[in-house]
Write a protein that holds these residues in place. Structure first.
Motif, PDB file in Angstrom:
ATOM      1  N   ARG A 147       5.917   3.518   1.473  1.00 12.40           N
ATOM      2  CA  ARG A 147       5.399   2.154   1.557  1.00 12.40           C
ATOM      3  C   ARG A 147       4.834   1.882   2.956  1.00 12.40           C
ATOM      4  NH1 ARG A 147      10.913  -0.681  -0.205  1.00 12.40           N
ATOM      5  NH2 ARG A 147      11.594   0.951   1.261  1.00 12.40           N
ATOM      6  N   TRP A 148       3.574   1.503   3.016  1.00  8.34           N
ATOM      7  CA  TRP A 148       2.951   1.200   4.292  1.00  8.34           C
ATOM      8  C   TRP A 148       3.632   0.030   4.977  1.00  8.34           C
ATOM      9  CZ3 TRP A 148       0.785   2.898   8.299  1.00  8.34           C
ATOM     10  CH2 TRP A 148       0.032   2.094   9.160  1.00  8.34           C
ATOM     11  N   SER A 149       4.086  -0.942   4.204  1.00  8.38           N
ATOM     12  CA  SER A 149       4.751  -2.104   4.789  1.00  8.38           C
ATOM     13  C   SER A 149       6.027  -1.714   5.521  1.00  8.38           C
ATOM     14  CB  SER A 149       5.076  -3.130   3.695  1.00  8.38           C
ATOM     15  OG  SER A 149       5.933  -2.561   2.716  1.00  8.38           O
ATOM     16  N   ALA A 150       6.654  -0.595   5.134  1.00  6.96           N
ATOM     17  CA  ALA A 150       7.882  -0.146   5.791  1.00  6.96           C
ATOM     18  C   ALA A 150       7.594   0.618   7.076  1.00  6.96           C
ATOM     19  CB  ALA A 150       8.689   0.735   4.837  1.00  6.96           C
ATOM     20  N   LEU A 151       6.333   0.954   7.306  1.00  8.52           N
ATOM     21  CA  LEU A 151       5.964   1.783   8.445  1.00  8.52           C
ATOM     22  C   LEU A 151       5.032   1.076   9.421  1.00  8.52           C
ATOM     23  CD1 LEU A 151       5.207   4.925   6.259  1.00  8.52           C
ATOM     24  CD2 LEU A 151       7.183   4.686   7.778  1.00  8.52           C
ATOM     25  N   ARG A 152       4.362   0.036   8.962  1.00  5.92           N
ATOM     26  CA  ARG A 152       3.268  -0.561   9.728  1.00  5.92           C
ATOM     27  C   ARG A 152       3.714  -1.093  11.080  1.00  5.92           C
ATOM     28  NH1 ARG A 152       1.374  -5.723  10.120  1.00  5.92           N
ATOM     29  NH2 ARG A 152       2.806  -6.412   8.490  1.00  5.92           N
ATOM     30  N   ILE A 153       4.757  -1.905  11.127  1.00  3.89           N
ATOM     31  CA  ILE A 153       5.186  -2.503  12.395  1.00  3.89           C
ATOM     32  C   ILE A 153       5.563  -1.419  13.396  1.00  3.89           C
ATOM     33  CG2 ILE A 153       6.953  -3.928  13.486  1.00  3.89           C
ATOM     34  CD1 ILE A 153       7.044  -5.618  11.002  1.00  3.89           C
ATOM     35  N   HIS A 154       6.199  -0.363  12.909  1.00  3.95           N
ATOM     36  CA  HIS A 154       6.632   0.713  13.793  1.00  3.95           C
ATOM     37  C   HIS A 154       5.440   1.464  14.371  1.00  3.95           C
ATOM     38  CE1 HIS A 154       9.625  -0.151  10.682  1.00  3.95           C
ATOM     39  NE2 HIS A 154      10.546   0.140  11.589  1.00  3.95           N
ATOM     40  N   ILE A 155       4.425   1.706  13.550  1.00  3.12           N
ATOM     41  CA  ILE A 155       3.231   2.401  14.016  1.00  3.12           C
ATOM     42  C   ILE A 155       2.473   1.552  15.031  1.00  3.12           C
ATOM     43  CG2 ILE A 155       0.962   3.250  13.309  1.00  3.12           C
ATOM     44  CD1 ILE A 155       3.212   5.143  12.665  1.00  3.12           C
ATOM     45  N   GLU A 156       2.381   0.259  14.775  1.00  7.52           N
ATOM     46  CA  GLU A 156       1.680  -0.630  15.704  1.00  7.52           C
ATOM     47  C   GLU A 156       2.404  -0.704  17.047  1.00  7.52           C
ATOM     48  OE1 GLU A 156      -0.220  -3.541  12.237  1.00  7.52           O
ATOM     49  OE2 GLU A 156       1.439  -4.253  13.494  1.00  7.52           O
ATOM     50  N   SER A 157       3.725  -0.773  17.025  1.00 11.62           N
ATOM     51  CA  SER A 157       4.500  -0.818  18.270  1.00 11.62           C
ATOM     52  C   SER A 157       4.390   0.496  19.031  1.00 11.62           C
ATOM     53  CB  SER A 157       5.967  -1.127  17.962  1.00 11.62           C
ATOM     54  OG  SER A 157       6.098  -2.365  17.276  1.00 11.62           O
ATOM     55  N   LEU A 177      -4.496   4.850  15.411  1.00 14.59           N
ATOM     56  CA  LEU A 177      -5.418   3.728  15.211  1.00 14.59           C
ATOM     57  C   LEU A 177      -6.257   3.935  13.951  1.00 14.59           C
ATOM     58  CD1 LEU A 177      -6.596   3.117  18.890  1.00 14.59           C
ATOM     59  CD2 LEU A 177      -4.920   1.807  17.573  1.00 14.59           C
ATOM     60  N   TRP A 178      -6.697   5.179  13.723  1.00 15.77           N
ATOM     61  CA  TRP A 178      -7.447   5.485  12.504  1.00 15.77           C
ATOM     62  C   TRP A 178      -6.613   5.177  11.274  1.00 15.77           C
ATOM     63  CZ3 TRP A 178      -6.006   8.896   8.707  1.00 15.77           C
ATOM     64  CH2 TRP A 178      -6.928   9.092   7.667  1.00 15.77           C
ATOM     65  N   LEU A 179      -5.337   5.571  11.306  1.00 17.95           N
ATOM     66  CA  LEU A 179      -4.457   5.311  10.170  1.00 17.95           C
ATOM     67  C   LEU A 179      -4.340   3.818   9.892  1.00 17.95           C
ATOM     68  CD1 LEU A 179      -2.354   6.164   8.052  1.00 17.95           C
ATOM     69  CD2 LEU A 179      -0.627   6.127   9.884  1.00 17.95           C
ATOM     70  N   GLN A 180      -4.186   3.022  10.943  1.00 17.67           N
ATOM     71  CA  GLN A 180      -4.052   1.583  10.754  1.00 17.67           C
ATOM     72  C   GLN A 180      -5.324   0.976  10.162  1.00 17.67           C
ATOM     73  OE1 GLN A 180      -2.168  -0.337  14.347  1.00 17.67           O
ATOM     74  NE2 GLN A 180      -1.901   1.793  14.967  1.00 17.67           N
ATOM     75  N   VAL A 181      -6.473   1.411  10.640  1.00 17.53           N
ATOM     76  CA  VAL A 181      -7.735   0.905  10.108  1.00 17.53           C
ATOM     77  C   VAL A 181      -7.911   1.329   8.656  1.00 17.53           C
ATOM     78  CG1 VAL A 181     -10.247   1.055  10.293  1.00 17.53           C
ATOM     79  CG2 VAL A 181      -8.864   0.803  12.358  1.00 17.53           C
ATOM     80  N   ALA A 182      -7.590   2.596   8.365  1.00 19.25           N
ATOM     81  CA  ALA A 182      -7.747   3.102   7.004  1.00 19.25           C
ATOM     82  C   ALA A 182      -6.834   2.372   6.029  1.00 19.25           C
ATOM     83  CB  ALA A 182      -7.451   4.602   6.982  1.00 19.25           C
ATOM     84  N   MET A 183      -5.618   2.085   6.443  1.00 17.41           N
ATOM     85  CA  MET A 183      -4.686   1.403   5.546  1.00 17.41           C
ATOM     86  C   MET A 183      -5.087  -0.053   5.342  1.00 17.41           C
ATOM     87  SD  MET A 183      -2.763   3.773   4.518  1.00 17.41           S
ATOM     88  CE  MET A 183      -1.658   2.736   3.540  1.00 17.41           C
ATOM     89  N   ARG A 184      -5.677  -0.676   6.342  1.00 22.96           N
ATOM     90  CA  ARG A 184      -6.139  -2.055   6.175  1.00 22.96           C
ATOM     91  C   ARG A 184      -7.290  -2.136   5.186  1.00 22.96           C
ATOM     92  NH1 ARG A 184      -6.044  -4.935  12.181  1.00 22.96           N
ATOM     93  NH2 ARG A 184      -3.769  -4.813  12.474  1.00 22.96           N
ATOM     94  N   ARG A 185      -8.080  -1.056   5.104  1.00 26.14           N
ATOM     95  CA  ARG A 185      -9.212  -1.040   4.194  1.00 26.14           C
ATOM     96  C   ARG A 185      -8.825  -0.559   2.792  1.00 26.14           C
ATOM     97  NH1 ARG A 185     -13.975   1.672   7.992  1.00 26.14           N
ATOM     98  NH2 ARG A 185     -14.201  -0.100   9.440  1.00 26.14           N
ATOM     99  N   LEU A 192       0.839  -1.196   0.000  1.00 26.16           N
ATOM    100  CA  LEU A 192       0.000   0.000   0.000  1.00 26.16           C
ATOM    101  C   LEU A 192       0.871   1.242   0.000  1.00 26.16           C
ATOM    102  CD1 LEU A 192      -2.518  -1.114   2.764  1.00 26.16           C
ATOM    103  CD2 LEU A 192      -3.033  -0.960   0.329  1.00 26.16           C
ATOM    104  N   ARG A 193       0.428   2.248  -0.733  1.00 25.26           N
ATOM    105  CA  ARG A 193       1.111   3.535  -0.721  1.00 25.26           C
ATOM    106  C   ARG A 193       0.403   4.458   0.277  1.00 25.26           C
ATOM    107  NH1 ARG A 193       4.291   6.378  -4.293  1.00 25.26           N
ATOM    108  NH2 ARG A 193       4.011   4.810  -5.924  1.00 25.26           N
ATOM    109  N   VAL A 194       1.153   5.023   1.198  1.00 23.16           N
ATOM    110  CA  VAL A 194       0.586   5.954   2.166  1.00 23.16           C
ATOM    111  C   VAL A 194       0.265   7.261   1.446  1.00 23.16           C
ATOM    112  CG1 VAL A 194       0.954   7.184   4.331  1.00 23.16           C
ATOM    113  CG2 VAL A 194       1.959   4.913   3.998  1.00 23.16           C
ATOM    114  N   PRO A 195      -0.956   7.777   1.574  1.00 21.91           N
ATOM    115  CA  PRO A 195      -1.306   9.040   0.906  1.00 21.91           C
ATOM    116  C   PRO A 195      -0.344  10.162   1.285  1.00 21.91           C
ATOM    117  CG  PRO A 195      -3.263   7.984   1.789  1.00 21.91           C
ATOM    118  CD  PRO A 195      -2.095   7.199   2.308  1.00 21.91           C
ATOM    119  N   GLN A 196      -0.059  11.020   0.316  1.00 16.93           N
ATOM    120  CA  GLN A 196       0.914  12.080   0.543  1.00 16.93           C
ATOM    121  C   GLN A 196       0.489  13.022   1.672  1.00 16.93           C
ATOM    122  OE1 GLN A 196       1.734  14.515  -2.876  1.00 16.93           O
ATOM    123  NE2 GLN A 196       3.602  15.356  -1.991  1.00 16.93           N
TER     124      GLN A 196
END
Length: 283
Positions: A207-217, A258-266, A141-145
Motif C-alpha cells: 500500500r502506497w499510503s503505508a509508505l508515502r510519509i516515510h519516503i517523503e521524510s 522523487l521519481w517514485l513519488q511523482v509516479a505514484m501521484r500520477r 494505490l498499490r506499489v508495483p511489484q
C-alpha cells in the motif's frame, strides 16, 4: 477492532518526541562546530554532525505528521524504524560511555530519551497494530511489484551494511569518505538503519499510503545530507571515496525517490478494497 485508528497514546508520545528531534536536528545541522558545548558528546568533523542533524530533521517531519495522522497503517513502519534507531543509539551510548559529556544537561536528556524510547516504541506498535485492516482501501494505490522488489532489496542491503558498521566499526574507519570514530560510526549506522527499515518494508507492504510519509521524510533527510556534502566537501579526506562519488550516489538515490513519488501521484487509485496478499505485513 480493525478501524485503522491511531491510539491517543501513540499521538502523545510522538508529539513529545518531535520537539526533541527538531532541537537536536537544528543544533547538529546548523551549528555543527559547536557540539562540544551543545551536544551530548563532541562530534568531529562537521559532516558527521550534519548527517545526524539531517536525519533528526527528517525524523521530526515524520513524527509531526505521524502525531496528526488519522490512519495507523500510514505510520506503523516509522515506529519500527525509530525503534531500531533508538535501540542502536542506546547500545552505542553504553558502549562508549566515557566519550560523553556527563556534566552537560543535553547528555541527561539524551540518556533519558534513549532509555525510554527503545521500550516505549515497540509497545506502542504492538498496542496499535491490531487496528490495521491490512487491505488496499478505496482511493489507495498499490506499489508495483518491481518497484517493491528493487527498493526492498536496496533496503535489505542498507540494513545489512548498517549492522556491519555497528558491529565492526573498526573495519569501516579506513574506507569511510571522512574521518569517523567507533562512536560516530555506530551513530551513523543507527540513522542508516532507520531509513533502511522503510526500504526493507517494501518487501512486505504493497500500500502506497503505508509508505508515502516515510519516503517523503527520507527524501528530506537525504536532501539535507546532500547539501551538507556540498557545503563541507573539505571534510572528505579519503581519496578512494571522494566527495563527487558520494554526492553522485546520494543524488541518484534522491532522484529515484522523487521519481517514485511523482509516479505514484500520477497513478490511478484503487476503486475497491482489495485484500492484502499476506497478513504478515509489518505495520
Amino acid at each position: 477492532m480493525k478501524d485503522d485508528a491511531v491510539r491517543p497514546e501513540v499521538r502523545w508520545v510522538l508529539g513529545l518526541i518531535a520537539p526533541l528531534l527538531l532541537v537536536g536536528g537544528a543544533i547538529l545541522y546548523f551549528l555543527p562546530t559547536r557540539t562540544e558545548h551543545l551536544w551530548a558528546w563532541t562530534i568531529r568533523p562537521s559532516m558527521t554532525s550534519m548527517v545526524m542533524g539531517g536525519g533528526y530533521l527528517g525524523g521530526f517531519v515524520f513524527l509531526l505528521r505521524a502525531a496528526r495522522a488519522t490512519k495507523w497503517h500510514t505510520i506503523g513502519i516509522g515506529l519500527l524504524g525509530a525503534d531500531a534507531l533508538a535501540s542502536m543509539l542506546l547500545i552505542a551510548t553504553v558502549t562508549h560511555w566515557d566519550r560523553f559529556h556527563h556534566h552537560n544537561p543535553v547528555f541527561w536528556v539524551w540518556t533519558a530519551v534513549y532509555i525510554v524510547t527503545p521500550v516505549a516504541l515497540p509497545l506502542l506498535w504492538l498496542l496499535n497494530r491490531p487496528r490495521d485492516p491490512h487491505s488496499l482501501q478505496q482511493g489507495d494505490l498499490r506499489v508495483p511489484q518491481a518497484v517493491r522488489l528493487v527498493i526492498g532489496g536496496l533496503g535489505t542491503v542498507q540494513l545489512l551494511v548498517a549492522l556491519s558498521i555497528f558491529v565492526r566499526p573498526s573495519f569501516w574507519l579506513d574506507i569511510w569518505p571522512w574521518v569517523i570514530t567507533p562512536l560516530t560510526a555506530r551513530a551513523l549506522a543507527s540513522f542508516f538503519a532507520f531509513v533502511a527499515v522503510t526500504g526493507f518494508a517494501f518487501l512486505f507492504e504493497h500500500r502506497w499510503s503505508a509508505l508515502r510519509i516515510h519516503i517523503e521524510s527520507a527524501s528530506l533527510g537525504l536532501a539535507l545530507v546532500l547539501m551538507a556534502a556540498l557545503l563541507y566537501h573539505d571534510d572528505f579526506t579519503n581519496p578512494s571515496f571522494p566527495v563527487w562519488a558520494f554526492v553522485s550516489v546520494l543524488a541518484a538515490v534522491l532522484a529515484g525517490l522523487l521519481w517514485l513519488q511523482v509516479a505514484m501521484r500520477r497513478a490511478r487509485p484503487s476503486g475497491h478494497p482489495v485484500a492484502s496478499p499476506t497478513q504478515a505485513s509489518l505495520p
